[in-house]
Every structure is written in C-alpha cells, then in structure tokens.
Write an enzyme that holds these catalytic residues in place. Sequence first.
Site: not given
Length: 492
Positions: A104, A328
């Site tokens: 992330s 993401d």
Amino acid sequence: MQKRVKWLSFSLVIVTLLVLIVSAFPKQEIVNAGVENGYYGKKPKYVFYFIGDGMGMPQITSTEIFKGTLSSNNPMNKESLSFTVFPNVGIQTTHSANTFITDSAAAGTALATGYKTNNNILGMDPTKQIKFRSMAEMAKEKGMKVGIVSSVSIDHATPAVFYAHEASRKNLYEIAISLGDSGFDYFAGGGLLSPTGPKKDKPNALEIAKQKGYKIVNTQEDVMALTKNDGKIIAFSTELAADSAMQYDIDRKDRVSLADYTKKGIELLDNPNGFFMMVEGGKIDWACHANDAATTVRDVMAFDNAIMEALAFYAKHPNETLIVVTGDHETGGMTVGFAGTQYETFYNKINKQTLSFEEFDKAIKNYRDTVGPNGANLEDWLPVLSERFGLTELSDYDKSRLKDSLAASMIDPKKRSKNEQAYLLYGGYEPFSVTTTHILNQKAGIGWTTYAHTGVAIPVYAQGIGGELFQGSYDNTDVAKKIMNIMGLKFQ
Ligand SMILES: [Zn+2]
C-alpha cells in the site's frame, strides 16, 4: 509505360522523404504510449478521491452479487454499486518499482504523487532521498481545503502518502508528526498507532498537533457536533477496534460510519476556494488478507455508502465536482468461483455471517483460555458455527478441517508452528477462524489464493469535471497525473 516509371520514382522519393522525416524525431518512450494525461478543460472546485484498499474487480463484483441477494431471493439478481455505473471507466496497472505485487505504501505513493517507488517506501523515491509532493499538499498550497478520511488508522500507508514522506511506512511517529505539520483541515476515521513513538517516550504527537492549532475530538457526539467554526480537525472515535482502526462495518452497530465521516467532512471543508478530500476504505484490504468474504463485502458496501455522500453533494454541484473511485491493488486473490461449486455461486450463504473474523478470534481466545491446549471439542462450536456463520451442513471433510484447525488454535499463538503447511493453511491467522471463513466462502463459490496482495490491474471509475480522462488503460502513476492536471496542479 513511361508514365508508370515516373509515378514509381515519384512514390519512391515520397517514401524516402517520409522515412527521413520520421527517423529525424527521437523515438517515443514505449511506457504509457498513448496515455492522455493532459487536460485543458474547466477545473473542478471540489475533488473526491476514493481509494478502496485491496479493492479489485473480485471485491466489487462480489459486493454487487451479494447486494443482489440481499434485495431478492433470485440468485441471479445483481445490484450495481453507486460507482460502478459512473460514465467513465478505465484500468490501471499496480506494480511498484521493485515488484509486480505492490504494497500500500508504493501503490499509495503512485496514486498520490504520480511516482513509482519500492514497496514499504512512503512518498519518496527508491533511493529514499527525494520527497515526492502529493496532490493534497499541492491543493492545500493552492488555497483549497484538504480532508483525509480512512477507516484504518490515519497514519496507515494510504492516508499517510498524502501528507508524509518517509523511507519506511513503519516510521509511525514521524508520520504522526507530519500529520500535525501538514496544515490539512480535516483528518477523520481511525486513530494513531504510535502517538508517543515505539518506546512510548516521545512527546505525544496529538499534543503537538494541538499546539499547531488542531482541535482533537474523540467521542461520537463531539464528532457529529463539529461545525465550520471549529477550525482544523482531527476526529476519531474512542471506541476504536484493533490497530486503532474503525470497526469492520459488520461489527459497527450504531458507531460513526465512514459515510458519516465523509458527510461531516463535506460540511466542514466546503468553502469558496473548494476542497480536495481523500476517503479510504482501508479495511476491505484487512478482511481480504484474512480471507473473510462476508466482512469484505460489508466493508465495500460501507465504502459505497461514503461515495453516495459525495454523489449527494455532486447532485448539488454537478458542474464543479470530480469524483474518482479506485483501489490500490487487489488483496487475497479473491475470486468469484471455487473448485467445489464449479459453475455456481451461493452468495446468500455469506449473508448468514454476523461478525468479522476479528470478533470471532476473540471468542476463540476466550475458549483457549478456558479449556487449555488439549480441551477442545468441535461439538462445543457447532451451535456457534450455525448461529453466527449459517454453517449447518458440514461434510466429513469440513469437520476434519475444523477439528484440526481448532486443535491448532488451542496452541499458544507464540508457540505455533510456522512451517509451510501451517502458513498455507492459516496464513498466520487464528486457525479455527480462517478455516471457518474458508469453508463458508467455498460453499458460497468464493475462492482465495493468498493472504497477501496480488498483481492484477484495478478498475478506475470517474464522474464529473474531467472524468473522461480516466477512460482507457494506464499506469497507477497516471491516475495521480490525471487528477493533478484536471485540478490545475503541476506534476513535478
Ligand atoms: Zn493497500
């Protein structure tokens, strides 16, 4: 005949000239060839950036199927989410600078700054020397108000890439200090993981933020009572779940939701210079790491509800607003389809689950503390599996998996085996809990391949001013570049 020769030599001259002209220009970079990030249209006054952490196509499709089963008995009923009907849809690649499977921090850096970096690095280049500016920092500098909302702790990688620059996402204290230094107007959702540093010996980052003019509210009543006169805000509930995050939506009850924080943010941030607000559905990722589909789809629905708040605002300001929704990366290698159910799905089965794996883990821990390492009996759990997970029809194979995992769960977590078999079966999660969700998900026709992320491309949905730029296929760094260009911010 002579005419034909003349024509041939004329053609040859033209072709030669063309070849010369083309070769005189430098070769175009192949990467992102044909991606249009330039924008010359009207700039939006209000920009919403929704990032579903770990939300790929399987999470989205699963939620659409699940939502359909909630509103109808027809197993073929599928209901769109608010954003899956947006007029502009594209697809982004998610790899980081050093691996096809991003984390992330690297994905967030790409989505917030337009630059690739290595996994674990936050808003800086792979050599950890150069700080990349985020669109939120640029928007703030331009005079817009800025809000950062997340269902996980607000110092977690995805929210942090918008205001911090660290060689490691684990520099949580430094990230917390950057939060106070950012001058952003509204932080809301989860709390801080390390407000006094790893040794708990540093000045409290929240106190420092207070000195820098932030008002900190940590009760639901105070959050809901906030007004524009309250200035810069850090808002989180005192009733946080593990890791300073908000509860999974399946466990939330009447606590403040992600949609509530989004709605409050809109109210506080609205001003003549406009605003930029990033809202992260952060626990979609966590539920997928744990391979818990019911908790996942409930959190995607909570994320969708937050997007609906932006759409309600959009309805009043259609010519001034841009909404971008994406993920993401995908987490869990989730998919619609499992070997045991072949061409069928039964999503109504996961509707029977009424608590997250995290809450179920607590019950297992209590049981372990009561019966000791050798006292487990699967019979004790059959009523719970029936009541809380709707697992009533268990095959002999199911029962043997449950029995083995229950025995594994009775071992002190610190003394558990970390061998290959244990990891492949349980991924470091509570063995009985993850086996229960695996069995339930498999009966619903939902498969999982990993306890980590995967490297597949992720859809992007956009509506409003500049939204058409998000059509097509591009890199995750282009998502940031497009938003910056649309907002009139200079990617540098
Ligand atoms: Zn993520």
